[in-house]
Motif scaffolding. Sequence first.
Motif, PDB file in Angstrom:
ATOM      1  N   VAL A 159      45.423  43.781  88.746  1.00  0.00           N
ATOM      2  CA  VAL A 159      45.338  45.032  88.000  1.00  0.00           C
ATOM      3  C   VAL A 159      46.544  45.102  87.063  1.00  0.00           C
ATOM      4  N   VAL A 160      46.282  45.061  85.761  1.00  0.00           N
ATOM      5  CA  VAL A 160      47.352  45.029  84.760  1.00  0.00           C
ATOM      6  C   VAL A 160      47.912  46.424  84.515  1.00  0.00           C
ATOM      7  N   SER A 161      47.035  47.410  84.363  1.00  0.00           N
ATOM      8  CA  SER A 161      47.483  48.777  84.102  1.00  0.00           C
ATOM      9  C   SER A 161      46.413  49.753  84.572  1.00  0.00           C
ATOM     10  N   VAL A 162      46.841  51.006  84.801  1.00  0.00           N
ATOM     11  CA  VAL A 162      45.917  52.032  85.276  1.00  0.00           C
ATOM     12  C   VAL A 162      46.221  53.339  84.549  1.00  0.00           C
ATOM     13  N   LEU A 184      42.340  51.798  96.362  1.00  0.00           N
ATOM     14  CA  LEU A 184      41.246  50.970  95.864  1.00  0.00           C
ATOM     15  C   LEU A 184      41.482  49.524  96.293  1.00  0.00           C
ATOM     16  N   GLU A 185      40.497  48.924  96.942  1.00  0.00           N
ATOM     17  CA  GLU A 185      40.544  47.508  97.297  1.00  0.00           C
ATOM     18  C   GLU A 185      39.442  46.786  96.540  1.00  0.00           C
ATOM     19  N   ILE A 197      47.159  51.494  95.077  1.00  0.00           N
ATOM     20  CA  ILE A 197      47.223  52.862  95.592  1.00  0.00           C
ATOM     21  C   ILE A 197      47.677  53.768  94.452  1.00  0.00           C
ATOM     22  N   LEU A 198      46.880  54.802  94.156  1.00  0.00           N
ATOM     23  CA  LEU A 198      47.139  55.685  93.024  1.00  0.00           C
ATOM     24  C   LEU A 198      47.385  57.104  93.520  1.00  0.00           C
ATOM     25  N   ILE A 258      34.341  47.469  95.212  1.00  0.00           N
ATOM     26  CA  ILE A 258      35.586  48.225  95.298  1.00  0.00           C
ATOM     27  C   ILE A 258      35.467  49.210  96.463  1.00  0.00           C
ATOM     28  N   LYS A 259      36.363  49.067  97.422  1.00  0.00           N
ATOM     29  CA  LYS A 259      36.423  50.030  98.518  1.00  0.00           C
ATOM     30  C   LYS A 259      37.271  51.215  98.069  1.00  0.00           C
TER      31      LYS A 259
END
Length: 210
Positions: A62-65, A179-180, A192-193, A100-101
């Motif tokens: 994951v590069v960015s969120v 998110l997995e 984790i967000l 995606i979990k």
Amino acid sequence: MFENITEDRGQVGIGTLIVFIAMVLVAAIAAGVLVNTAGFLQATAEDAGQQSVNKVTNRVDVVSVHGVVNASSPSTVDNVNLTVRLAAGSGSVSLNNTSIKYLSADTATTLTNNNSVTADNINWENATTDEFAVRKIADDDTSFPILNGQADRFEVVINTSVVEGTSKNGLQTGESVTLEITSRNGGTSQVILTMPQQLAGKEDGDPVAL
């Protein structure tokens, strides 16, 4: 007397020969079984080793969120957008075969890619609570939605107002979601967000860093 001894020795010699032949046959059969078993164990070990390598390497980074604000009352993040690429050393990863979990305080579900909402302009009208969408950012060889090079960048979009249910309109300030992201081969990346505190005063569609 000597004739009787000669006959006894001949009988013993034949019996010994029969036993020897039987031992040779048993040894040959046992050797064949051992060779077959060794080959089977080697093939099984190679398969298990390759599967273990795939689980470690064939995954995404994951590069960015960022999130998108829904200025309801209270304001929420109703879209979570993750820019992903191949992990270092990874083989190709198809986002069509990726799951995606999704785990928050109120919701636990597994999301899969919905091709009907996979487009440059995502329309969530037909999306259900167990789906995510994908759109391309960079794709030199038109492999979308398959990541097959380090230059590829795709965006995974999760509509939290759909996943969490319309009563919540997304994730509120301070709420967290885990998110997995798991590829078909079992490679997993976790993120984790936590929703930011500065949602108040934002307008609909405003992006926020997560």
